[in-house]
Design a protein around this motif. Structure first.
Motif, mmCIF file in Angstrom:
data_model
loop_
_atom_site.group_PDB
_atom_site.id
_atom_site.type_symbol
_atom_site.label_atom_id
_atom_site.label_comp_id
_atom_site.label_asym_id
_atom_site.label_seq_id
_atom_site.Cartn_x
_atom_site.Cartn_y
_atom_site.Cartn_z
ATOM 1 N N ASP A 1 0.835 -1.194 0.000
ATOM 2 C CA ASP A 1 0.000 0.000 0.000
ATOM 3 C C ASP A 1 0.875 1.251 0.000
ATOM 4 O O ASP A 1 2.100 1.174 -0.069
ATOM 5 C CB ASP A 1 -0.947 -0.008 1.209
ATOM 6 C CG ASP A 1 -0.192 -0.128 2.534
ATOM 7 O OD1 ASP A 1 1.009 0.209 2.576
ATOM 8 O OD2 ASP A 1 -0.807 -0.558 3.527
ATOM 9 N N ALA A 2 0.231 2.410 0.049
ATOM 10 C CA ALA A 2 0.964 3.671 -0.063
ATOM 11 C C ALA A 2 1.928 3.891 1.100
ATOM 12 O O ALA A 2 2.893 4.638 0.966
ATOM 13 C CB ALA A 2 -0.018 4.837 -0.161
ATOM 14 N N LYS A 3 1.687 3.247 2.251
ATOM 15 C CA LYS A 3 2.606 3.413 3.380
ATOM 16 C C LYS A 3 3.965 2.771 3.116
ATOM 17 O O LYS A 3 4.919 3.021 3.845
ATOM 18 C CB LYS A 3 1.984 2.820 4.644
ATOM 19 C CG LYS A 3 0.845 3.663 5.211
ATOM 20 C CD LYS A 3 0.385 3.123 6.557
ATOM 21 C CE LYS A 3 -0.696 4.012 7.144
ATOM 22 N NZ LYS A 3 -1.135 3.534 8.486
ATOM 23 N N HIS A 4 4.027 1.925 2.089
ATOM 24 C CA HIS A 4 5.292 1.300 1.698
ATOM 25 C C HIS A 4 6.001 2.086 0.590
ATOM 26 O O HIS A 4 7.020 1.627 0.077
ATOM 27 C CB HIS A 4 5.059 -0.132 1.205
ATOM 28 C CG HIS A 4 4.687 -1.092 2.297
ATOM 29 N ND1 HIS A 4 3.421 -1.145 2.842
ATOM 30 C CD2 HIS A 4 5.417 -2.028 2.958
ATOM 31 C CE1 HIS A 4 3.378 -2.083 3.775
ATOM 32 N NE2 HIS A 4 4.582 -2.640 3.863
ATOM 33 N N ARG A 5 5.468 3.237 0.228
ATOM 34 C CA ARG A 5 6.022 3.988 -0.899
ATOM 35 C C ARG A 5 6.586 5.322 -0.424
ATOM 36 O O ARG A 5 6.015 5.978 0.445
ATOM 37 C CB ARG A 5 4.952 4.184 -1.975
ATOM 38 C CG ARG A 5 4.536 2.846 -2.563
ATOM 39 C CD ARG A 5 3.393 2.938 -3.547
ATOM 40 N NE ARG A 5 3.035 1.589 -3.993
ATOM 41 C CZ ARG A 5 3.226 1.116 -5.216
ATOM 42 N NH1 ARG A 5 3.747 1.889 -6.135
ATOM 43 N NH2 ARG A 5 2.892 -0.122 -5.527
#
Length: 556
Positions: free
Chosen positions: A63-67
């Motif tokens: 998800d975006a928390k990994h980006r």
């Protein structure tokens, strides 16, 4: 490309770091369409993510928390989470890294800056200028720390290394290591002809000097030549013209050097000159060390290169017999009949290539699996002319062994007594923690499986060599990686004598088995030998070119 994070205004005086960070790293979040987006992974393929106040890592999750996105400032780079807008920071009073929001008053100080440098290939170190320590996951507790004090290398501190995996937005530019020269064109180990433009980048340096060994001089040894001096731009970019037609036909090594304060670097650009001057090629007259002997083999690789991976066909075997059970290269010795074959006949040379992409390197043996092949008994003389690569972990060699295969095929096993005479073991690489090639190589006699007596004989023979062999000490003006040299060994019933370019460089009493056993030769480009291997500077490729090999037999 990286998102620009320039401050709103500048004065002619020094800009305060706090002002830079407030303006540069405290702006509104950007969308994934106009900035380069990354997933950041460690060497164990675990990706970091926003875990609240801390930075977690795991193999799952997309998800975006990994980006993450990178933001440039004049003082360093910021690393921002795409989903939350939080910035990665070094905690002042704790081991863990932390995440901070730009809205927090006074939150964005220099703990939010990071200095990144290439360790090897795509792997980076990430250092905090606030505490001088490296981002890491050494404790393996699920959270990222910033307490690493050891400088990561290609072989050590892997959990302090990170890869920025491009997952969205514009393609990022290639990163280059600080104070390391990288050639961006032509490709390493490629063919050239005529005036060739060489482009390079050397971050942190202002100027490079370019040299290459050249044919000529009255002794026929050639001489060093200045090719160019290049002033680099602010990012370390530069270029020069290499006039290939003025240099030897065949393999050439263009040496590029830079120095700034304590920082020094040398880069060795291997090329194959399709034009140029034909010089010192092919078989010379018989050497004086072989006087009175009969020629057994003279292979200058102008005819078909014949090698067998299984039976007795061909001139050579492409592994260390028997069956490659004792192959020793970290990039595996690979058979001639395989798709990743490391051998190629180029003009009148045998090229042996070490390739990380092909996962192969090469060795040829004059003795085969059935104990047939090319051998000689004392008195005898062996010689080989080649040029090798000076890259970290490369290991070109020309060496002899007494026949152990006859005993092996009779069922006596591999632990039979034998002698090994390493005429040249050259170790590539320069810098702290690596062999420093310069003009040195090793001569190493061995008495394998011969008990304590053999160990004593071997020790005395090795000590007689006064290793390492320093070529310039013997009046040889160039090195094994700058141009071709001839390496020889004469074995008599009393003495074993080693030569470089027909100059004696060492001798010891002949080992007992070498006095009466048949002797065969091996030529290889290996990697490793107990040393680190890092070919990333040279795009994972290094070449050894063999001009010829000869064997002489004296009267028994």
């Amino acid at each position: 490309m990286l998102q620009s994070c320039q401050p709103a205004s500048r004065s002619g005086m020094l800009i305060l770091l706090a002002a830079i960070l407030t303006a540069a790293c405290g702006g509104a979040s950007s969308t994934a369409d106009d900035v380069t987006v990354y997933k950041i992974q460690n060497r164990w393929n675990q990706f970091i993510y926003d875990a609240g106040a801390k930075v977690g890592y795991a193999k799952t999750g997309d998800d975006a928390k990994h980006r993450w996105v990178l933001e440039e400032t004049p003082a360093g780079q910021c690393i921002k989470n795409l989903a939350t807008g939080a910035y990665l920071a070094a905690a002042k009073d704790a081991r863990e890294a932390k995440l901070i929001q730009p809205a927090a008053t006074g939150a964005l100080d220099n703990t939010s800056l990071w200095i990144m440098d290439v360790v090897s290939g795509d792997w980076l170190s990430i250092k905090s200028p606030a505490n001088g320590k490296y981002l890491n996951c050494e404790p393996q507790d699920g959270f990222v720390h910033c307490d690493g004090t050891n400088v990561p290398t290609s072989q050590t501190w892997w959990l302090s290394q990170w890869e920025f995996v491009h997952v969205g937005g514009p393609k990022p530019p290639k990163r280059y290591r600080l104070h390391e020269i990288a050639v961006t064109g032509p490709e390493y180990c490629s063919d050239i002809a005529g005036d060739t433009t060489v482009t390079l980048v050397a971050p942190g340096f202002q100027r490079v000097a370019v040299k290459c060994w050249k044919q000529g001089d009255r002794f026929g040894l050639g001489s060093d030549s200045n090719v160019a001096t290049v002033d680099l731009d602010s990012k370390g970019n530069g270029s020069f013209i290499f006039p290939a037609n003025a240099y030897p036909h065949g393999p050439v090594t263009v040496r590029i050097s830079a120095e700034k304060g304590a920082a020094k670097d040398n880069s060795y650009l291997q090329l194959y000159n399709k034009g140029g001057v034909r010089w010192n090629k092919g078989l010379p007259r018989d050497p004086s060390a072989a006087e009175g002997m009969t020629l057994v083999l003279a292979d200058d690789f102008t005819g078909p290169f014949t090698v067998s991976s299984t039976g007795s066909q061909g001139t050579y075997y492409d592994h260390k017999p028997p069956g490659g059970q004792q192959d020793f290269s970290t990039l595996r010795f690979t058979s001639f009949d395989q798709p990743n074959n490391p051998f190629r006949q180029v003009d009148s040379y045998l090229r042996i290539r070490a390739s990380e992409k092909a996962k192969s390197s090469g060795l040829i043996s004059s003795l085969k699996n059935d104990a047939s092949g090319i051998t000689a008994k004392a008195p005898c003389y062996f010689e080989c002319r080649f040029i090798g690569p000076n890259a970290i972990g490369t290991w070109p060699a020309f060496w002899l062994m007494t026949d152990y295969m006859t005993d092996y095929i009779q069922g006596k096993g591999l632990k039979m007594p034998c002698d090994e005479l390493d005429i040249i073991e050259a170790y590539g690489g320069e810098g702290p923690g690596h062999p420093n090639a310069f003009d040195t190589y090793m001569i190493c006699p061995h008495a394998w499986n011969q008990g304590d007596a053999g160990k004593t004989i071997e020790k005395k023979a090795f000590e007689a060599m006064h290793n390492p062999i320093r070529m310039r000490k013997f009046g040889i003006p160039s090195t094994w990686f700058e141009t071709f040299h001839t390496y020889g060994c004469k074995i008599t019933e009393t003495d074993t004598i080693y030569y470089c370019d027909n100059i004696e460089v060492g001798r010891h009493p002949t080992l007992p088995l070498s006095k009466h056993k048949p002797i065969f030769f091996l030529i290889n480009l290996a990697t490793g030998g107990g040393w680190p291997v890092d070919l990333s500077r040279y795009n994972g490729v290094a070449d050894m070119y063999v001009d010829y090999v000869r064997v002489y037999q004296g009267k028994k």
